[in-house]
Design a protein around this motif. Structure first.
Motif, PDB file in Angstrom:
ATOM      1  N   VAL A  74      23.974  36.995   5.812  1.00 48.82           N
ATOM      2  CA  VAL A  74      23.325  36.229   4.736  1.00 48.82           C
ATOM      3  C   VAL A  74      21.872  35.998   5.124  1.00 48.82           C
ATOM      4  N   ALA A  75      20.937  36.469   4.287  1.00 57.09           N
ATOM      5  CA  ALA A  75      19.516  36.394   4.614  1.00 57.09           C
ATOM      6  C   ALA A  75      18.780  35.348   3.794  1.00 57.09           C
ATOM      7  N   VAL A  76      19.532  34.660   2.914  1.00 59.10           N
ATOM      8  CA  VAL A  76      18.884  33.652   2.072  1.00 59.10           C
ATOM      9  C   VAL A  76      19.471  32.270   2.354  1.00 59.10           C
ATOM     10  N   GLN A  77      18.745  31.259   1.902  1.00 60.77           N
ATOM     11  CA  GLN A  77      19.249  29.885   1.969  1.00 60.77           C
ATOM     12  C   GLN A  77      20.357  29.753   0.917  1.00 60.77           C
ATOM     13  N   LEU A  78      21.510  29.199   1.308  1.00 64.01           N
ATOM     14  CA  LEU A  78      22.574  28.984   0.317  1.00 64.01           C
ATOM     15  C   LEU A  78      22.165  27.862  -0.651  1.00 64.01           C
ATOM     16  N   PRO A  79      22.478  27.996  -1.928  1.00 66.81           N
ATOM     17  CA  PRO A  79      22.120  26.933  -2.886  1.00 66.81           C
ATOM     18  C   PRO A  79      22.905  25.637  -2.655  1.00 66.81           C
ATOM     19  N   PHE A  80      24.065  25.742  -2.008  1.00 62.07           N
ATOM     20  CA  PHE A  80      24.817  24.537  -1.613  1.00 62.07           C
ATOM     21  C   PHE A  80      25.739  24.934  -0.471  1.00 62.07           C
ATOM     22  N   GLU A  81      26.251  23.885   0.250  1.00 65.95           N
ATOM     23  CA  GLU A  81      27.093  24.152   1.418  1.00 65.95           C
ATOM     24  C   GLU A  81      28.567  24.160   1.013  1.00 65.95           C
TER      25      GLU A  81
ATOM     26  N   LEU B 130      28.334  26.721 -11.470  1.00 65.01           N
ATOM     27  CA  LEU B 130      28.662  27.823 -12.382  1.00 65.01           C
ATOM     28  C   LEU B 130      27.595  28.912 -12.310  1.00 65.01           C
ATOM     29  N   ASP B 131      26.337  28.507 -12.092  1.00 66.35           N
ATOM     30  CA  ASP B 131      25.277  29.514 -11.951  1.00 66.35           C
ATOM     31  C   ASP B 131      25.531  30.400 -10.733  1.00 66.35           C
ATOM     32  N   HIS B 132      26.063  29.805  -9.685  1.00 68.65           N
ATOM     33  CA  HIS B 132      26.344  30.547  -8.452  1.00 68.65           C
ATOM     34  C   HIS B 132      27.847  30.605  -8.224  1.00 68.65           C
TER      35      HIS B 132
END
Lengths: 417, 417
Positions: free
Chosen positions: A95-102, A116-118
């Motif tokens: 994973v090379a990006v920051q997760l939108p939530f944990e 829902l977006d992710h």
């Protein structure tokens, strides 16, 4: 080396094994690092002391996919009494990006729109996984219970010629240059198939162009439909539904015993009285349903309650009237904890009754031609029901929004992902 | 009296029983009348000598629905050695029109268009019933075999935002005032759900706005999809498919033994050589598939043959290349009796590989945003397959037209019934 699951580790103490999964959590302490690896079965704890492996882990953020070959070591403090030590970690996907939530917290720290977006990420959270597993078990139990009762699975068209059953709220599409519509239910087709198999079921998508944005409505949902012939009246349908419901809850593994061999039933007119509603009410309001749920629990110790005999004027044209008093119908609802989760009933089965019913409803015959045709050729008394899978799961689990019970919901505002 | 089925009669000789069903055939001879009653299980013969009952029968033409209470009498000449005598016939539903074709002949004496126009009647013919029962058994076997392998059932959206996967041949609809499209496959969703359950399957409708009117194409068909993570390469997918296929044929009750524990496999380049095709052919023509079917039977005694390693340039953008030579793919087809019935393979699983593949195909990233998002968050090596249920049944049964394997087909010209 053949991969094993997290739940199998305890049977391999002091052996070297390979597991694989997502990095659910990574804790890089001063002298040791802990890796929690999540697979389809659960979580495993990996202990890292080797400096080279620790350096490798510093690149592998949460949700990266790894294969870990390590020694299974007993440790009473670890999940299921085992942890993995001296690991060799192979990166499968980083994973090379920051997760939108944990994902590793007990509840998702993001609002529903962000989830829902992710969805591809949010659905991995244990709470969402649990709901989807319940939905899968419900559908499996539904099919198995019906097959045991001689029902045969069918697949019916989702593109239809006319916007019939409830008129409005239908999606229109371009079908090779002419108008077509998405089916709002398999109602007409499952009835016709009673002429072929006597008893049929379908698990499939139905579509409602529902213009209201509520916690209960989806533009696409999964309908669990059944229809059966050679019944005496709606009570035969209720008996088959009761068996099916028991099978569904048994497969899910909860509440099976809450379904009596005979679920209590009250007539609509009696239901109004119990709920304290005026006797000319044509339908049950949510508050009435709640009152009936409390009554069923208090008087019958049952979480389920059938309400039978809804007034004909509030039921669809294909509903069979009560032969003793055609003001009332042979239609029913099943309430669960004070909420309607199933609608069903006996249908008309004679061609001339359909013609009369459509005329009474002020409907032309022509859009129903293909459907009515089947009733010219001999159909037995029959009836059936439909369960909305997502609402059923929402009611069972207590989640507030039906969007949390399906993977990629569709509604007024949402068509992606 | 509780109704019993035609197949149960032999266990009730010299008892009075009730059966129910459709009048399959009525023969009014001089001194006796014979009634053949059809129910979901089979046929029963009813012998009528009583004048009043005979008069009643004169009104009840074929396909009328009746309940018959009568004495079960042994008769070696009758079906299953029993017939019903001294019957009391109760009419449940009368046919008042001329049937467009007769159901009691071994083959339907009507062309396919007439059968499809009157599907509610034609589907009652034993030949059509048999095909639909095979379809139901195939789906049941598919699910059971996959559940035994830890696959979880999913339900994915049939309305999507972009016309992506194969671009053309997509149905467009009005989704609350903006464009939407009917999903041509659950491909992207099943891949994303590998991130949730590792192994998933879906049985559901897919939609193709196929402008050609052939015996092989439907505008809606039932797709049996599976997808699995943590594979080494496409061979793990082929092994899972082999087990699944064996489960499907076992449930149908035919050909189970024709599926070896390992189905023979040839590489695409070798397949071209066997079929006598030029070595730069990018795909297998129907004649090549037929030649390969004959070869597999001759050389391996197998009705099934995997062809692996199809050229990358003929497979979809999400196909994983063969690491040893990226001209070839880790994609496969399964041929059955010289016809492709399954397509599958390993997929890309890294975000950067998707970006590169879409660029190579000259595709913008934006329509794929929701799909690609999932690959940013860590996905294992994975692959899967899709089986078109109707084509599979057609190939098994040998029917010439795929429209004979589904209840209410949809095609270029047909949107009803």
């Amino acid at each position: 080396m053949q991969r094993i699951l997290s739940t199998e580790l305890a049977g391999h103490v002091d052996e070297t094994v390979t597991i694989a999964g997502w990095i659910h959590r990574r804790r890089l302490l001063k002298s040791v690092a802990f890796l929690i690896v999540r697979d389809a079965a659960g979580l495993s704890q990996v202990v890292v002391t080797d400096p080279a492996t620790r350096e490798q882990l510093e690149q592998l953020t949460e949700e990266s996919v790894v294969e870990v070959t390590a020694l299974v070591t007993a440790n009473e403090q670890a999940p299921r009494g085992v942890e993995l030590t001296a690991p060799v970690v192979k990166e499968l996907s980083r994973v090379a990006v920051q997760l939108p939530f944990e994902l590793h917290r007990p509840t998702l720290n993001a609002g529903l729109p962000a989830q829902l977006d992710h969805a591809a990420l949010a659905l991995r959270h244990p709470s969402r996984v649990a709901n989807l597993r319940i939905a899968a078990a419900a559908a499996k139990g539904f099919r198995a219970a019906l097959e045991a009762q001689r029902f045969v699975e069918i697949h019916t068209p989702k593109i239809v010629e006319s916007a019939t059953e409830s008129g409005a709220n239908v999606f229109k599409l371009d079908y090779f240059g002419r108008p077509g519509y998405l089916a709002q239910s398999p109602q007409f087709y499952k009835q016709l198939m009673v002429g072929v198999f006597e008893r049929v079921f379908e698990v499939g998508p139905v579509f409602r162009a529902e213009p209201s944005d509520t916690a209960r409505h989806l533009a696409q949902y999964t309908s669990l439909d059944a229809e059966m012939g050679f019944i005496t009246d709606h009570r035969d349908v209720m008996a088959a539904l009761t068996l099916t419901l028991k099978g569904m809850l048994g497969e899910i593994g909860i509440l099976e015993d809450a379904v009596r061999s005979e679920i209590p039933a009250v007539h609509f007119s009696e239901a109004l009285r119990i709920a304290g509603a005026p006797e000319d009410e044509p339908d049950l309001a949510p508050a009435h349903e709640r009152a009936l749920g409390e009554w069923a629990l208090r008087e019958h110790g049952s979480e389920f309650l059938f309400v039978t005999g809804y007034p004909m004027r509030k039921r669809p044209f294909y509903t069979h009237p009560d032969p003793a008093d055609p003001t009332w119908s042979n239609g029913f609802d099943l309430l669960f904890r004070g909420l309607e989760i199933v609608t069903g009933g006996q249908r008309l089965h004679r061609y001339e009754d359909y013609v009369a019913a459509l005329q009474r409803h002020g409907q032309p015959l022509e859009p129903y031609a293909g459907y009515l045709d089947g009733f010219r050729y001999g159909m037995p008394p029959h009836g059936g029901w439909a369960i909305g899978l997502e609402r059923f799961v929402a009611r069972l689990t207590g989640v507030a929004n039906v969007r949390e019970t399906t993977a990629f919901p569709r509604d007024l505002h949402r068509i992606a992902p």
